[in-house]
Design an enzyme around this catalytic site. Sequence first.
Site, PDB file in Angstrom:
ATOM      1  N   CYS A 394       0.805  -1.240   0.000  1.00 53.19           N
ATOM      2  CA  CYS A 394       0.000   0.000   0.000  1.00 53.19           C
ATOM      3  C   CYS A 394       0.835   1.286   0.000  1.00 53.19           C
ATOM      4  O   CYS A 394       0.555   2.174  -0.793  1.00 53.19           O
ATOM      5  CB  CYS A 394      -0.997   0.040   1.145  1.00 53.19           C
ATOM      6  SG  CYS A 394      -1.190  -1.443   2.085  1.00 53.19           S
ATOM      7  N   ARG A 423       7.053 -11.102   5.444  1.00 54.27           N
ATOM      8  CA  ARG A 423       6.629 -11.030   6.842  1.00 54.27           C
ATOM      9  C   ARG A 423       7.313 -12.132   7.627  1.00 54.27           C
ATOM     10  O   ARG A 423       7.505 -13.230   7.120  1.00 54.27           O
ATOM     11  CB  ARG A 423       5.109 -11.161   6.951  1.00 54.27           C
ATOM     12  CG  ARG A 423       4.445 -10.028   6.192  1.00 54.27           C
ATOM     13  CD  ARG A 423       3.002  -9.853   6.496  1.00 54.27           C
ATOM     14  NE  ARG A 423       2.438  -8.961   5.487  1.00 54.27           N
ATOM     15  CZ  ARG A 423       1.174  -8.954   5.107  1.00 54.27           C
ATOM     16  NH1 ARG A 423       0.329  -9.777   5.678  1.00 54.27           N
ATOM     17  NH2 ARG A 423       0.760  -8.114   4.190  1.00 54.27           N
ATOM     18  N   GLN A 441       1.184 -10.963  -3.424  1.00 48.91           N
ATOM     19  CA  GLN A 441      -0.258 -10.739  -3.352  1.00 48.91           C
ATOM     20  C   GLN A 441      -0.795 -10.344  -4.726  1.00 48.91           C
ATOM     21  O   GLN A 441      -0.095  -9.683  -5.484  1.00 48.91           O
ATOM     22  CB  GLN A 441      -0.550  -9.588  -2.383  1.00 48.91           C
ATOM     23  CG  GLN A 441      -0.153  -9.884  -0.952  1.00 48.91           C
ATOM     24  CD  GLN A 441      -0.448  -8.694  -0.062  1.00 48.91           C
ATOM     25  OE1 GLN A 441       0.012  -7.584  -0.324  1.00 48.91           O
ATOM     26  NE2 GLN A 441      -1.217  -8.910   0.988  1.00 48.91           N
ATOM     27  N   ASP A 443      -2.430  -7.947  -5.511  1.00 47.61           N
ATOM     28  CA  ASP A 443      -2.802  -6.740  -4.778  1.00 47.61           C
ATOM     29  C   ASP A 443      -3.306  -5.631  -5.698  1.00 47.61           C
ATOM     30  O   ASP A 443      -2.915  -5.561  -6.864  1.00 47.61           O
ATOM     31  CB  ASP A 443      -1.566  -6.236  -4.021  1.00 47.61           C
ATOM     32  CG  ASP A 443      -1.948  -5.563  -2.709  1.00 47.61           C
ATOM     33  OD1 ASP A 443      -3.156  -5.477  -2.413  1.00 47.61           O
ATOM     34  OD2 ASP A 443      -1.031  -5.129  -1.985  1.00 47.61           O
ATOM     35  N   HIS A 445      -4.871  -1.292  -5.144  1.00 44.73           N
ATOM     36  CA  HIS A 445      -5.414  -0.233  -4.303  1.00 44.73           C
ATOM     37  C   HIS A 445      -6.252   0.681  -5.153  1.00 44.73           C
ATOM     38  O   HIS A 445      -5.813   1.142  -6.203  1.00 44.73           O
ATOM     39  CB  HIS A 445      -4.280   0.495  -3.582  1.00 44.73           C
ATOM     40  CG  HIS A 445      -3.582  -0.402  -2.615  1.00 44.73           C
ATOM     41  ND1 HIS A 445      -2.451  -1.104  -2.935  1.00 44.73           N
ATOM     42  CD2 HIS A 445      -3.930  -0.781  -1.347  1.00 44.73           C
ATOM     43  CE1 HIS A 445      -2.100  -1.866  -1.904  1.00 44.73           C
ATOM     44  NE2 HIS A 445      -2.989  -1.699  -0.930  1.00 44.73           N
ATOM     45  N   LYS A 528     -14.663  -4.717   6.022  1.00 44.50           N
ATOM     46  CA  LYS A 528     -13.977  -5.552   5.026  1.00 44.50           C
ATOM     47  C   LYS A 528     -14.835  -6.740   4.611  1.00 44.50           C
ATOM     48  O   LYS A 528     -15.809  -7.083   5.285  1.00 44.50           O
ATOM     49  CB  LYS A 528     -12.651  -6.042   5.585  1.00 44.50           C
ATOM     50  CG  LYS A 528     -12.798  -6.937   6.799  1.00 44.50           C
ATOM     51  CD  LYS A 528     -11.464  -7.560   7.169  1.00 44.50           C
ATOM     52  CE  LYS A 528     -11.612  -8.487   8.339  1.00 44.50           C
ATOM     53  NZ  LYS A 528     -10.441  -9.271   8.621  1.00 44.50           N
ATOM     54  N   HIS A 574      -8.307  -1.540  -0.284  1.00 44.48           N
ATOM     55  CA  HIS A 574      -7.250  -2.532  -0.508  1.00 44.48           C
ATOM     56  C   HIS A 574      -7.974  -3.792  -0.968  1.00 44.48           C
ATOM     57  O   HIS A 574      -8.950  -4.178  -0.345  1.00 44.48           O
ATOM     58  CB  HIS A 574      -6.535  -2.935   0.779  1.00 44.48           C
ATOM     59  CG  HIS A 574      -6.019  -1.816   1.603  1.00 44.48           C
ATOM     60  ND1 HIS A 574      -4.685  -1.548   1.732  1.00 44.48           N
ATOM     61  CD2 HIS A 574      -6.657  -0.904   2.372  1.00 44.48           C
ATOM     62  CE1 HIS A 574      -4.517  -0.517   2.556  1.00 44.48           C
ATOM     63  NE2 HIS A 574      -5.693  -0.110   2.958  1.00 44.48           N
TER      64      HIS A 574
END
Length: 718
Positions: A394, A423, A441, A443, A445, A528, A574
Amino acid sequence: MTFKKNPLLFLLNLTYSINKTMPKITLPDGTIRSFDNATTPFEIATDISEGLAASAIGARINGTLSDITTSITADAEVKIITAKKGEKDSDPDALELIRHSCAHVMAEAIQRIRPEAKLVYGPAIDNGFYYDISFEESDPLSSEEFEVIEKEMHDIIKEDRPFTRYDLNPKDGMIKLRNEGSKYKIDNAERAIEAGSNLLTWYATGEPNKDWEDLCRGPHVPSTGRIGAFKLQSIASSYWHGDANSDSLTRVYGIAFVHKKQLKKYLKMLEEAKARDHRLLGKKLKLFHIDEQVGQGLLLWTPNGAVIRQELQIFISEELKKQQYSHVFTPHIGKLDLYRTSGHYPYYQESQYPPLIDPDQLHALADEGCTCGDLANLMKAGDIEGYLLKPMNCPHHIRIYASEQHSYRDLPIRLAEFGTVYRWEQSGEIGGMTRVRGFTQDDAHLFCTEDQISSEIIGCLELVKIIFNTLGMHDYKVRVGLRDIDSDKYVGNTKQWDKAEDACRKAADSLGVPWVEEAGEAAFYGPKIDFIVNDVLGRPWQLGTVQVDYNLPERFDLTFIGKDGKQHRPVMIHRAPFGSMERFIGVLIEHFAGAFPTWLSPEQVRVLAISEKSNEYADRVLRKLLDNGVRATVDKSDERIQAKIRNGADLKIPWLLVVGPRDAEGNNVSVRKRGILQDLGAVSLETFAAAIDEEIKSRGEIEALKICFPDDDFPEDT
Ligand SMILES: [Zn+2]
Ligand SMILES: [Zn+2]
């Protein structure tokens, strides 16, 4: 397996003795029955019908799961819990009663064989139960003893002894426990009393003070004979109070069901799950590798796995293009300062790799005599600059958004990246593809206005639907996580939250699949949506999420110029609906049991030459397929054709083409399709090439089999 509830809850007492007789009992269908005196669920069941009484094993009294013999002296809502032989789906309450009762029976059986064993806790869990037990260090329990223990358990069940409850006041109860001398049970009782329990409860299997008994809050089935079918499963080590510095215990797991058929079905599912284990299949089909020298949890995508990932990424990218996403690429690290602004550092420090310190700064500090302790403090205080392996994409995407001034006309802006993040997972949790330390991911945004939240979330969910449908994952559900209105941990105002939550609900509704909402499950920065997909074995897998975020636009002071010419704050969404490529493909390996649809298969076609004489024609077939973009190989080994077919089938290759001299003459190929045992016959190479091209391009929607053999109906190997 997960905890169903805190094991200590078993020790709390509940009674229904309010000073009132002639209770009125309200049943689930709303009918009311009156009783002259105190009654029990068993009497209520008998009053309704003999059949109900015969199958009753417990009750919910005003919502609390209870023994069938619990005395009811006041008006109450009562639901009788039944268990019947042969029923398909048993009541979860019945299963819980059976499973926990079975834990008692196992503990009794173990203590018959091993009188020195000291009991700790024995709760019901998903599909079964466990009991934490302390054995003497010199003589640990082994699973080889399961057969003997199971035999004892069968005997106890056959004896059909009642679970008999008796209570003592805390003083007498503690005297009894101290006399018996089990520090674990003393501790359990002390905790129960501390939690407000005014009674200590025992359950004897048989007669109190004569037969075997255990300190337990209950409830249980009426008698041991009501435990349907069970099996001991495994042994694991655990710690007293879950504390690694405390006593180490042995956790014995078992499974239990209402009847044998359910147990058999579950065991079959376990067997199938084992055969589908992505770690085993990943190795066999050479999909990925985890290398000690590279590091734990750092997955290496080997060529076969890389094909699957690439195909999936192409597929997702095509759909993103249709939804007007823009692809971006960002580096794997970012300055610590970036993550201080986003709040990822130092708050989530323990789940990140340690920062990389700017080398010049490090040298300068070393010259000044800075110690490791000083360095750690400087880092904590933010007095030192460095870089972080990115824990999230992000902040980078936000800086792309902020790199120019946007107007309302630009919104929504959708930035997508297959972004790799790192992580620091605890090493004990790592294994295979589903829990890793570096992952990519799917991913994106989305930066939008408040009014656009709803349509943007719907767009995200539509994408999920298309991809799940293409992969044949039709059994999934959606969970909408809302705020807990009593909590003050959330950022943003009530109006914003109402709007965003409403948008999530609407989006979930538009999907046409089951969805639930759960209060308190939202992130602190916004509501979410989570996706839970059930694989072919019915096992649930949590994949990715869509999250509305009011927090990061604020922290990074993001703006856009509105219609009014003034600056406004965008909302951020997200979304990584499949979670990570690693986890998603791990799930897919198990879902397909390694037999991927042709478009995803690392090797789509293998050409098998009957003998050396046909090698040249096999090469011609291969060249044609390769030129068409098909992932094909040729097996020119010295093995006999039957062995070549077996090897190809073993690797789950979707198409095998057997070629011999006659095929070469006619420019044909003899076709074998995965899952169909027989040779399907010959078709022209041209026909096969065109057919497989269609199957791959349509991602399986058009079947090559139907093009090659339009009039035939082949039985599948099931
Ligand atoms: Zn119990
Ligand atoms: Zn994000």
